[in-house]
Design a protein around this motif. Structure first.
Motif, PDB file in Angstrom:
ATOM      1  N   LEU A 146       0.829  -1.205   0.000  1.00 56.27           N
ATOM      2  CA  LEU A 146       0.000   0.000   0.000  1.00 56.27           C
ATOM      3  C   LEU A 146       0.864   1.256   0.000  1.00 56.27           C
ATOM      4  CD1 LEU A 146      -2.783   1.311   0.117  1.00 56.27           C
ATOM      5  CD2 LEU A 146      -2.699   1.129   2.615  1.00 56.27           C
ATOM      6  N   ALA A 147       1.927   1.255   0.782  1.00 58.74           N
ATOM      7  CA  ALA A 147       2.825   2.406   0.828  1.00 58.74           C
ATOM      8  C   ALA A 147       3.433   2.669  -0.545  1.00 58.74           C
ATOM      9  CB  ALA A 147       3.927   2.169   1.857  1.00 58.74           C
ATOM     10  N   ALA A 148       3.787   1.597  -1.259  1.00 53.66           N
ATOM     11  CA  ALA A 148       4.366   1.748  -2.596  1.00 53.66           C
ATOM     12  C   ALA A 148       3.353   2.324  -3.580  1.00 53.66           C
ATOM     13  CB  ALA A 148       4.878   0.396  -3.096  1.00 53.66           C
ATOM     14  N   LEU A 149       2.119   1.872  -3.484  1.00 52.07           N
ATOM     15  CA  LEU A 149       1.064   2.398  -4.357  1.00 52.07           C
ATOM     16  C   LEU A 149       0.854   3.892  -4.110  1.00 52.07           C
ATOM     17  CD1 LEU A 149      -1.515  -0.524  -4.024  1.00 52.07           C
ATOM     18  CD2 LEU A 149      -0.377   0.162  -6.144  1.00 52.07           C
ATOM     19  N   VAL A 150       0.898   4.275  -2.838  1.00 55.97           N
ATOM     20  CA  VAL A 150       0.646   5.665  -2.458  1.00 55.97           C
ATOM     21  C   VAL A 150       1.799   6.585  -2.862  1.00 55.97           C
ATOM     22  CG1 VAL A 150       0.401   7.204  -0.464  1.00 55.97           C
ATOM     23  CG2 VAL A 150      -0.971   5.112  -0.600  1.00 55.97           C
ATOM     24  N   THR A 151       3.040   6.145  -2.626  1.00 53.73           N
ATOM     25  CA  THR A 151       4.191   7.030  -2.893  1.00 53.73           C
ATOM     26  C   THR A 151       4.372   7.316  -4.384  1.00 53.73           C
ATOM     27  OG1 THR A 151       6.491   7.450  -2.285  1.00 53.73           O
ATOM     28  CG2 THR A 151       5.994   5.252  -3.111  1.00 53.73           C
ATOM     29  N   ARG A 152       3.734   6.531  -5.244  1.00 54.89           N
ATOM     30  CA  ARG A 152       3.830   6.762  -6.696  1.00 54.89           C
ATOM     31  C   ARG A 152       2.767   7.720  -7.208  1.00 54.89           C
ATOM     32  NH1 ARG A 152       3.812   1.154  -9.837  1.00 54.89           N
ATOM     33  NH2 ARG A 152       1.649   1.237  -9.076  1.00 54.89           N
ATOM     34  N   ASP A 153       1.815   8.058  -6.343  1.00 50.86           N
ATOM     35  CA  ASP A 153       0.640   8.812  -6.783  1.00 50.86           C
ATOM     36  C   ASP A 153       0.633  10.229  -6.201  1.00 50.86           C
ATOM     37  OD1 ASP A 153      -1.853   9.751  -7.496  1.00 50.86           O
ATOM     38  OD2 ASP A 153      -2.906   7.891  -6.974  1.00 50.86           O
ATOM     39  N   THR A 154       1.089  11.187  -6.987  1.00 51.49           N
ATOM     40  CA  THR A 154       1.170  12.573  -6.510  1.00 51.49           C
ATOM     41  C   THR A 154      -0.191  13.256  -6.429  1.00 51.49           C
ATOM     42  OG1 THR A 154       1.635  13.310  -8.778  1.00 51.49           O
ATOM     43  CG2 THR A 154       3.530  12.908  -7.345  1.00 51.49           C
ATOM     44  N   SER A 155      -1.237  12.569  -6.862  1.00 49.44           N
ATOM     45  CA  SER A 155      -2.579  13.147  -6.724  1.00 49.44           C
ATOM     46  C   SER A 155      -3.092  13.026  -5.289  1.00 49.44           C
ATOM     47  CB  SER A 155      -3.569  12.458  -7.677  1.00 49.44           C
ATOM     48  OG  SER A 155      -3.850  11.124  -7.249  1.00 49.44           O
ATOM     49  N   ILE A 156      -2.417  12.186  -4.491  1.00 48.63           N
ATOM     50  CA  ILE A 156      -2.791  12.020  -3.083  1.00 48.63           C
ATOM     51  C   ILE A 156      -2.131  13.137  -2.276  1.00 48.63           C
ATOM     52  CG2 ILE A 156      -2.578  10.509  -1.059  1.00 48.63           C
ATOM     53  CD1 ILE A 156      -2.554   8.126  -2.993  1.00 48.63           C
ATOM     54  N   PRO A 157      -2.862  13.806  -1.406  1.00 47.89           N
ATOM     55  CA  PRO A 157      -2.303  14.916  -0.619  1.00 47.89           C
ATOM     56  C   PRO A 157      -1.012  14.535   0.104  1.00 47.89           C
ATOM     57  CG  PRO A 157      -4.671  14.783  -0.302  1.00 47.89           C
ATOM     58  CD  PRO A 157      -4.285  13.573  -1.095  1.00 47.89           C
ATOM     59  N   GLY A 158       0.011  15.383  -0.004  1.00 48.29           N
ATOM     60  CA  GLY A 158       1.259  15.190   0.720  1.00 48.29           C
ATOM     61  C   GLY A 158       2.294  14.340   0.010  1.00 48.29           C
ATOM     62  N   ASN A 160       5.070  13.485  -2.725  1.00 46.49           N
ATOM     63  CA  ASN A 160       6.002  14.181  -3.614  1.00 46.49           C
ATOM     64  C   ASN A 160       6.380  13.283  -4.801  1.00 46.49           C
ATOM     65  OD1 ASN A 160       8.386  12.522  -3.010  1.00 46.49           O
ATOM     66  ND2 ASN A 160       8.343  13.487  -0.987  1.00 46.49           N
ATOM     67  N   PRO A 161       7.094  13.808  -5.795  1.00 46.00           N
ATOM     68  CA  PRO A 161       7.424  13.019  -6.993  1.00 46.00           C
ATOM     69  C   PRO A 161       8.377  11.854  -6.748  1.00 46.00           C
ATOM     70  CG  PRO A 161       7.578  15.370  -7.446  1.00 46.00           C
ATOM     71  CD  PRO A 161       7.461  15.232  -5.974  1.00 46.00           C
ATOM     72  N   GLN A 220      14.225  13.537   3.903  1.00 50.63           N
ATOM     73  CA  GLN A 220      14.929  12.884   2.793  1.00 50.63           C
ATOM     74  C   GLN A 220      13.995  12.544   1.636  1.00 50.63           C
ATOM     75  OE1 GLN A 220      17.812   9.674   4.021  1.00 50.63           O
ATOM     76  NE2 GLN A 220      17.184  10.293   6.075  1.00 50.63           N
ATOM     77  N   GLY A 221      12.714  12.809   1.823  1.00 57.18           N
ATOM     78  CA  GLY A 221      11.766  12.595   0.737  1.00 57.18           C
ATOM     79  C   GLY A 221      10.799  11.445   0.908  1.00 57.18           C
ATOM     80  N   ALA A 222      10.834  10.775   2.064  1.00 57.88           N
ATOM     81  CA  ALA A 222       9.887   9.679   2.292  1.00 57.88           C
ATOM     82  C   ALA A 222       8.472  10.234   2.439  1.00 57.88           C
ATOM     83  CB  ALA A 222      10.271   8.897   3.537  1.00 57.88           C
TER      84      ALA A 222
END
Length: 343
Positions: A146-158, A160-161, A220-222
């Motif tokens: 789930l974390a991987a799915l979320v971190t790829r999606d910049t449409s989700i609030p918060g 980053n690329p 660091q960008g997490a």
């Protein structure tokens, strides 16, 4: 005379019946005594220990057993003394939540063969010890995915690329690395390019340290940091909220601690395990020398219902996690259990 003899015989028979019923009633009313040794981090961690304590108190209410939670400022160093004192005090069942007690427990159990013991998260071979093993790697795989799915999606609030997530363990051990390996495996199942930052707090009761470690990861960008550090994780969750990012809770449903900033929680139902151990004791079904497993299939591991975040996460992501869960249960996906590989 015959009539009088008959009456006496009947009275004797009735007396025997009454005595038997009283004996049965006495046995049935036996008050079992159960001790629960609290692990590092102590009560109030809103995670592992609190979950175990909830199972203890529920069993006390449901079965009428007398219970006692035992805490120590140094539960690791005092392990053998805590176990030995509980056995000497006459508890019918002594449960320890502390993983590091496996060596002293083996010694103490041998000295108190009539006392039943139980330990969580590791196996102890002894005829009067029941070991409870959770398949945390399975749940960690799901939250990592789930974390991987979320971190790829910049449409989700918060978000980053950068495709970057993190995880913080309470200590460097096989028991904790079991979570970390499953988490990273789940993330890379979704996207091998997702970077997973790792750190250890070396404490289960230091929220300030958890805050600093998580803050550094967010800087660091997490986008998401998984806390596997008990009470230290309270600081990790606060850091996520302050950074406008996401944390992942552990053991209990911690989503409420920072609504909207705890993506989900990996549920490890310690409460169910403790409750079931006591239930087996009361029913006369607690067998020593066995291992009881709790995973996704058994309902001992799961993911929280995401009460405060499911509305901002695309539905297809949540459906994907459900799909992965079923594949793990069916054996179509086998998540690495590092504790087994080391044997």
């Amino acid at each position: 005379m015959t009539w009088e003899v008959s009456v006496v015989k009947h009275l004797k028979f009735l007396l025997v019946v009454v005595l038997i019923l009283l004996m049965v009633s006495f046995v049935g009313a036996r008050k079992y005594r159960v001790a629960l040794i609290i692990a590092q981090g102590g009560l109030g961690d809103r995670s592992y220990n609190d979950s175990g304590f909830a199972g203890l108190t529920k069993a006390a209410y449901d079965f009428g057993v007398k219970v006692k939670a035992i805490e120590s400022k140094d539960v690791v160093a005092q392990g053998e003394k805590l176990l030995r004192d509980a056995a000497k005090a006459g508890f019918d069942l002594v449960i320890t939540l502390e993983y590091t007690h496996f060596e002293p427990l083996a010694r103490v159990a041998k000295d108190f063969p009539k006392t039943k013991f139980a330990i969580l998260n590791i196996k102890v071979d002894a005829p009067n010890v029941t070991s409870v093993i959770f398949k945390e790697h399975e749940g960690s795989f799901l939250v990592g995915a789930l974390a991987a799915l979320v971190t790829r999606d910049t449409s989700i609030p918060g978000i980053n690329p950068q495709k970057k997530i993190g995880v913080i363990g309470g200590t460097k051990s096989l028991g904790i690395d079991k979570f970390l390996v499953g988490y990273e495996e789940g993330a890379h199942y979704i996207d091998p390019e997702v970077e997973v930052l790792k750190a250890y707090s070396f404490s289960f009761g230091d929220p300030a340290k958890g805050y600093e470690l998580a803050k550094a990861m967010f800087e660091q960008g997490a986008d998401v940091v998984y806390q596997v550090a008990g009470g230290t994780g309270i600081g990790i969750i606060k850091a996520a909220k302050d950074a406008g990012k996401y944390a992942i809770g552990v053991d209990s449903d911690q989503d409420y601690l920072a609504p909207g900033h705890v993506l989900c929680s990996m549920l490890k139902r310690v409460d169910i395990a403790v409750y079931d151990l006591i239930k087996r004791l009361v029913e006369g079904k607690l067998k020593g020398g066995e291992v009881i497993y709790y995973g996704l299939k058994e309902g001992g591991i799961d993911i929280s219902p995401m009460t405060y975040t499911r509305h901002i996460i695309p539905k297809e992501y949540i459906e994907k996690i459900k799909e992965l869960k079923e594949k793990i249960i069916k054996g179509e996906i086998v998540v690495t259990d590092i504790t087994q590989q080391s044997k």
